[in-house]
Design a protein around this motif. Structure first.
Motif, PDB file in Angstrom:
ATOM      1  N   GLU A 170       0.835  -1.204   0.000  1.00 53.66           N
ATOM      2  CA  GLU A 170       0.000   0.000   0.000  1.00 53.66           C
ATOM      3  C   GLU A 170       0.870   1.253   0.000  1.00 53.66           C
ATOM      4  OE1 GLU A 170      -3.660   0.465   0.251  1.00 53.66           O
ATOM      5  OE2 GLU A 170      -3.359  -1.471  -0.736  1.00 53.66           O
ATOM      6  N   ASP A 171       1.951   1.211   0.771  1.00 56.34           N
ATOM      7  CA  ASP A 171       2.832   2.371   0.878  1.00 56.34           C
ATOM      8  C   ASP A 171       3.527   2.675  -0.448  1.00 56.34           C
ATOM      9  OD1 ASP A 171       4.289   4.319   2.712  1.00 56.34           O
ATOM     10  OD2 ASP A 171       5.966   3.219   1.823  1.00 56.34           O
ATOM     11  N   ILE A 172       3.778   1.653  -1.251  1.00 59.27           N
ATOM     12  CA  ILE A 172       4.417   1.853  -2.555  1.00 59.27           C
ATOM     13  C   ILE A 172       3.605   2.796  -3.434  1.00 59.27           C
ATOM     14  CG2 ILE A 172       4.773   0.625  -4.757  1.00 59.27           C
ATOM     15  CD1 ILE A 172       6.014  -1.655  -3.117  1.00 59.27           C
ATOM     16  N   ARG A 173       2.320   2.898  -3.189  1.00 61.92           N
ATOM     17  CA  ARG A 173       1.468   3.733  -4.005  1.00 61.92           C
ATOM     18  C   ARG A 173       1.590   5.214  -3.666  1.00 61.92           C
ATOM     19  NH1 ARG A 173      -3.799  -0.307  -3.580  1.00 61.92           N
ATOM     20  NH2 ARG A 173      -4.524   0.560  -5.538  1.00 61.92           N
ATOM     21  N   THR A 174       2.329   5.557  -2.633  1.00 68.30           N
ATOM     22  CA  THR A 174       2.455   6.959  -2.251  1.00 68.30           C
ATOM     23  C   THR A 174       3.538   7.648  -3.082  1.00 68.30           C
ATOM     24  OG1 THR A 174       4.106   6.561  -0.508  1.00 68.30           O
ATOM     25  CG2 THR A 174       1.778   6.379   0.116  1.00 68.30           C
TER      26      THR A 174
END
Length: 224
Positions: free
Chosen positions: A120-124
């Motif tokens: 999920e954090d990769i999408r930031t």
């Protein structure tokens, strides 16, 4: 537990802070505030303009400080970068440690939580812009390479702890290899499905594939 039963679990509601600072041990509060402001400004520059923008004068200008005030808190650029990356990885460690404390969950569920949080954090924007920049710099800058290796070593500790719980039969090196493979596989998605990347809209599906694969490989891995 199949991944379909994990899709709405806690990691969907967790976000990693931009930076995490160590607890204050007394002293002059304004000094702590200034250090944190400097590091937050440095992260903003890194995300928006890249590593080349992280000169001491540029950071001082963004913070509204004189260069002498900046060097009072961070004597060198290397010292500042070290503190920045430390605060960056500490933010992840806090969330990983919280997941490890989910005592009502199985190790498989906790592994899915951690991997889901990372994916999920990769999408930031922050993660998509910062980490590939550091990977590229590590090819030419020994200082950056050492900091990045340290960062990922710390990030893999939580994976190793869960893998050891799931697979006590494996040798230490085999568990480390599994943790490295999982970490590298997740990070590799950044350039394909990260923020504003070509397959960003497919990230939910890629996340499901990744977590199912990681759970299965940890459960079944054997050295032939």
């Amino acid at each position: 537990m199949p991944f379909s039963d994990l899709e709405s679990r806690k990691f969907k509601n967790i976000s990693v802070a931009n930076l995490a600072f160590p607890p204050r041990q007394g002293g002059y509060s304004k000094g702590h505030d200034t250090r944190e402001q400097i590091l937050s400004s440095a992260l903003h520059l890194l995300v928006e303009e890249g590593y080349s923008a992280l000169s001491m004068r540029r950071i001082a200008s963004v913070c509204g400080l004189k260069i002498g005030n900046l060097t009072y808190h961070f004597a060198t650029r290397e010292e500042l970068i070290r503190a920045l990356l430390d605060a960056l990885i500490r933010a992840y460690e806090i969330e990983f440690d919280a997941i490890l404390q989910f005592t009502d969950e199985t190790p498989e569920e906790r592994l899915a939580e951690i991997c889901g949080l990372v994916l999920e954090d990769i999408r930031t924007k922050r993660t998509t812009h910062v980490f590939p920049e550091l990977w590229a710099l590590g090819n030419h800058d020994p200082f950056v390479l050492e900091r990045v290796q340290e960062l990922y070593t710390r990030a893999r500790r939580s994976l190793l702890e869960i893998i050891e719980e799931l697979r006590p039969d494996l040798a230490t090196q085999d568990r480390e290899d599994l943790a490295l493979f999982i970490s590298a596989s997740m990070e590799g998605l950044t350039v394909f499905a990260g923020y504003e990347k070509p397959f960003e809209k497919r990230m939910d599906q890629l996340e499901a594939i990744a977590i199912q694969s990681f759970l299965r490989i940890v459960a079944t891995y054997r050295i032939e």
